[in-house]
Scaffold this motif. Sequence first.
Motif, mmCIF file in Angstrom:
data_model
loop_
_atom_site.group_PDB
_atom_site.id
_atom_site.type_symbol
_atom_site.label_atom_id
_atom_site.label_comp_id
_atom_site.label_asym_id
_atom_site.label_seq_id
_atom_site.Cartn_x
_atom_site.Cartn_y
_atom_site.Cartn_z
ATOM 1 N N ARG A 1 -27.130 -4.064 -11.361
ATOM 2 C CA ARG A 1 -25.896 -3.591 -12.105
ATOM 3 C C ARG A 1 -25.986 -3.997 -13.186
ATOM 4 O O ARG A 1 -26.463 -4.811 -13.701
ATOM 5 C CB ARG A 1 -24.475 -4.130 -10.684
ATOM 6 N N GLY A 2 -25.226 -3.235 -14.641
ATOM 7 C CA GLY A 2 -25.217 -4.166 -15.737
ATOM 8 C C GLY A 2 -23.700 -5.034 -16.054
ATOM 9 O O GLY A 2 -23.109 -4.396 -15.032
ATOM 10 N N VAL A 3 -23.578 -5.581 -16.939
ATOM 11 C CA VAL A 3 -23.060 -6.692 -17.138
ATOM 12 C C VAL A 3 -22.170 -5.765 -18.905
ATOM 13 O O VAL A 3 -23.095 -6.237 -19.775
ATOM 14 C CB VAL A 3 -23.080 -8.145 -17.169
ATOM 15 N N PHE A 4 -20.364 -5.503 -18.469
ATOM 16 C CA PHE A 4 -20.502 -5.432 -19.821
ATOM 17 C C PHE A 4 -19.180 -6.278 -20.459
ATOM 18 O O PHE A 4 -18.520 -7.111 -19.526
ATOM 19 C CB PHE A 4 -19.702 -3.983 -19.412
ATOM 20 N N ARG B 1 -22.321 3.381 -16.194
ATOM 21 C CA ARG B 1 -22.280 2.280 -14.829
ATOM 22 C C ARG B 1 -22.649 1.937 -14.258
ATOM 23 O O ARG B 1 -21.980 1.858 -12.973
ATOM 24 C CB ARG B 1 -20.928 1.310 -15.132
ATOM 25 N N ALA B 2 -23.998 3.011 -13.718
ATOM 26 C CA ALA B 2 -24.245 2.973 -12.527
ATOM 27 C C ALA B 2 -24.318 1.900 -11.834
ATOM 28 O O ALA B 2 -25.402 1.923 -12.709
ATOM 29 C CB ALA B 2 -24.986 4.648 -12.694
ATOM 30 N N ALA C 1 -15.899 -5.082 -25.470
ATOM 31 C CA ALA C 1 -15.932 -3.763 -25.999
ATOM 32 C C ALA C 1 -16.710 -2.387 -25.350
ATOM 33 O O ALA C 1 -16.350 -1.579 -25.762
ATOM 34 C CB ALA C 1 -16.604 -4.008 -26.844
ATOM 35 N N GLY C 2 -17.110 -3.592 -23.950
ATOM 36 C CA GLY C 2 -17.777 -2.228 -23.547
ATOM 37 C C GLY C 2 -19.471 -1.474 -23.406
ATOM 38 O O GLY C 2 -19.624 -0.998 -22.866
ATOM 39 N N ARG C 3 -19.806 -2.786 -24.233
ATOM 40 C CA ARG C 3 -21.254 -3.039 -24.712
ATOM 41 C C ARG C 3 -22.083 -3.731 -23.875
ATOM 42 O O ARG C 3 -21.656 -5.213 -22.729
ATOM 43 C CB ARG C 3 -21.059 -3.997 -25.700
ATOM 44 N N CYS C 4 -23.546 -2.900 -23.315
ATOM 45 C CA CYS C 4 -23.780 -3.711 -21.447
ATOM 46 C C CYS C 4 -24.991 -5.001 -22.281
ATOM 47 O O CYS C 4 -25.229 -4.665 -23.448
ATOM 48 C CB CYS C 4 -24.416 -3.055 -20.783
ATOM 49 N N LEU C 5 -24.152 -6.274 -21.544
ATOM 50 C CA LEU C 5 -24.832 -7.634 -22.111
ATOM 51 C C LEU C 5 -26.318 -8.346 -21.439
ATOM 52 O O LEU C 5 -27.000 -8.116 -22.296
ATOM 53 C CB LEU C 5 -24.108 -8.443 -21.616
ATOM 54 N N ARG C 6 -26.207 -7.454 -20.735
ATOM 55 C CA ARG C 6 -27.138 -7.533 -19.224
ATOM 56 C C ARG C 6 -27.546 -7.194 -18.402
ATOM 57 O O ARG C 6 -26.224 -6.350 -17.718
ATOM 58 C CB ARG C 6 -27.688 -9.072 -18.577
ATOM 59 N N VAL C 7 -28.317 -6.718 -18.031
ATOM 60 C CA VAL C 7 -28.698 -5.915 -16.247
ATOM 61 C C VAL C 7 -29.270 -6.918 -15.099
ATOM 62 O O VAL C 7 -30.664 -7.091 -15.798
ATOM 63 C CB VAL C 7 -29.419 -4.912 -16.179
#
Length: 656
Positions: free
Chosen positions: A233-236, A208-209, A239-245
């Motif tokens: 930054r990423g949006v999670f 999650r850098a 469940a820890g899945r990245c939805l968008r950046v």
Amino acid sequence: MSRCAYADVDVDNDRFWIRSDYNAAGIQSSAGTYSLDLFGPRAAADMREGRTLIVHDVGAELGPSEGLEMFRGIGVDAIICCPLVKNGRLTAMMAVHQDQPRDWLPSEVMLVREVVERCWAHVERVGAEMRMRESEERLRLAVEHADIGFWDVDIVHDTLIWPPRTKAMFGIQADVPVTIQDFYDGLHPHDRDATIEAFTAAIDPERRALYDVDYRTIGRDDGMIRWVAAKGRGVFDAAGRCLRVTGTAVEVTARKEAEEGLRELNATLEGRIANAIAEREEVQAALRQSQKMEAMGQLTGGVAHDFNNLLTPIVGTLDMLQRRGVGGEREQRLISGAVQSADRARTLVQRLLAFARRQPLQPVSVDVAKLVNGMGDLVASTTGPQIRVVVDAPPDLPAAIADPNQLEMALLNLSVNARDAMPEGGTMRISACTEWVSRDHRSRLPTGDYLCLSVADTGIGMDAPTLARAVEPFFSTKGVGKGTGLGLSMVHGLASQLNGALTIQSSPGLGTNVELWLPRSMTLPTSAARIDDAQERHSLRGIALLVDDEELVRASTSYMLADLGYRVIEASSGEEALQLLGTGQHVDLIVTDHLMPGISGTDLARRVRNARPGTAILLVSGYAEHEGLDPDLPRLTKPFRKSELAASLSQLGKTS
């Protein structure tokens, strides 16, 4: 029900406003500002603690100090009131009123609560949308004014959102749709791997850098290379899945160019400092050399002036003794040797004056082509059979401004130097041409048309240290007794005095090319006067006033004038000469030295011309500053023979 009302509560948890309400027929509106505490402790406590207030009969359930008067004041006999508490504070209230007692059924209470909850949800959604629009507008204005672009990568649906400003950073028009592939295709090949690695680290649930990278883009439509600084930054999900950046992008091309320029400056700082120091040392060395040459010029000029005064009576006396055949064969041989030594001394002094740029020149319009071609045979006869002499001077060359006698001597000196530089033989080329001198020319002359006379040889050449000292007086590479070291310095001084220049190009083993640059003349060439016995025999005769502060010079010159048929009156200064003339003394000729204490010869001539127009005047000088001489005044250079004096007087008679 008779009324439905909505109220906003102040931050003090007491004052509230009923902005609007629904009223049945015949029921007045309850809109207005109220205090919650005035409706009694029961109502206030239920609202502030988030409980629904249910009153079936206001008159039966509430006393005079429990809010009875306030409820009846707005026509309420039964009420269901639902509070909205947010973050521990009463924010709003919604109530159903009845203008008479009513036994509220549980289903009615539940219905009111459901309606109120839906109203709260609607109000919250509308408020959130309004706030979002305001926030988006503020963000849009901020982004537009800050030249910032934003971006939104939907990982789930594999879509990309770019506003026009972000598209412009990739050279894409505002109305063109974009995809993730457009982002990858627009990256500079040298920055693609680092950019993709940074994006991969941002969407990694473990890392999650922060996506923070500078990269170059190549415009799809315009091909321009731009630098972009991107952050995001990423949006999670849970469940820890990245939805968008999501993030921002700023074009930093100007900053990167400035940084690169600064790096280059830092990288070359040491070299530039070294160059600056070298240039400064070179300028200082040139200044020291110039000062040294100027000091030597002043010294040699002064010494040469005294030498000319000493040589004048020597040359004149020896010339008369030789002409009269005094003594026997032995005496004549001694006189001849003395004459040769005096001539060599005379030549040496002339070279010293030429180097010092103080020789009394008589610049005229000179046919350079004729002069050069005329010297070809003379040079060829003095160089020997091993050296091939080539003369190249087109007959249609324009004239140059020069002193023909001194120019001949300069070319002869250069030819002798070229001959001595080819001990094993070679080729000497004497040429003349016209050339336009532009800015930064090797001659460093002002822009204009010049004639260039060059003497080139295929001899041994000169290395850089020798070339740097070539025009210094008395510097010679020919060895002791083989040269005076004044040849080049004399030519250099002559060129400078004629507002020209001397340039030398040479390399060891490749020969030397010496160029003499002279200003072009706008008038026709002047024919040189010839000295012959007929001119010497011809004289004006009459009374000559001889003015010179040196007694020996006056004596020898007086003998020459007497031999030419003049009766001579002598004066030791300009002041004495004016006194003689002031007495009414008649004179046919005035022969005067130029450089004398008090009144100079030029000043004397000017006064005589004003007082006695038409009087023949001859100025004799061995040293003169340009500004002190009248260019229209006939001159004779010291030292001189009787024949040279006769020629000058003959020319003087033709022009008077």
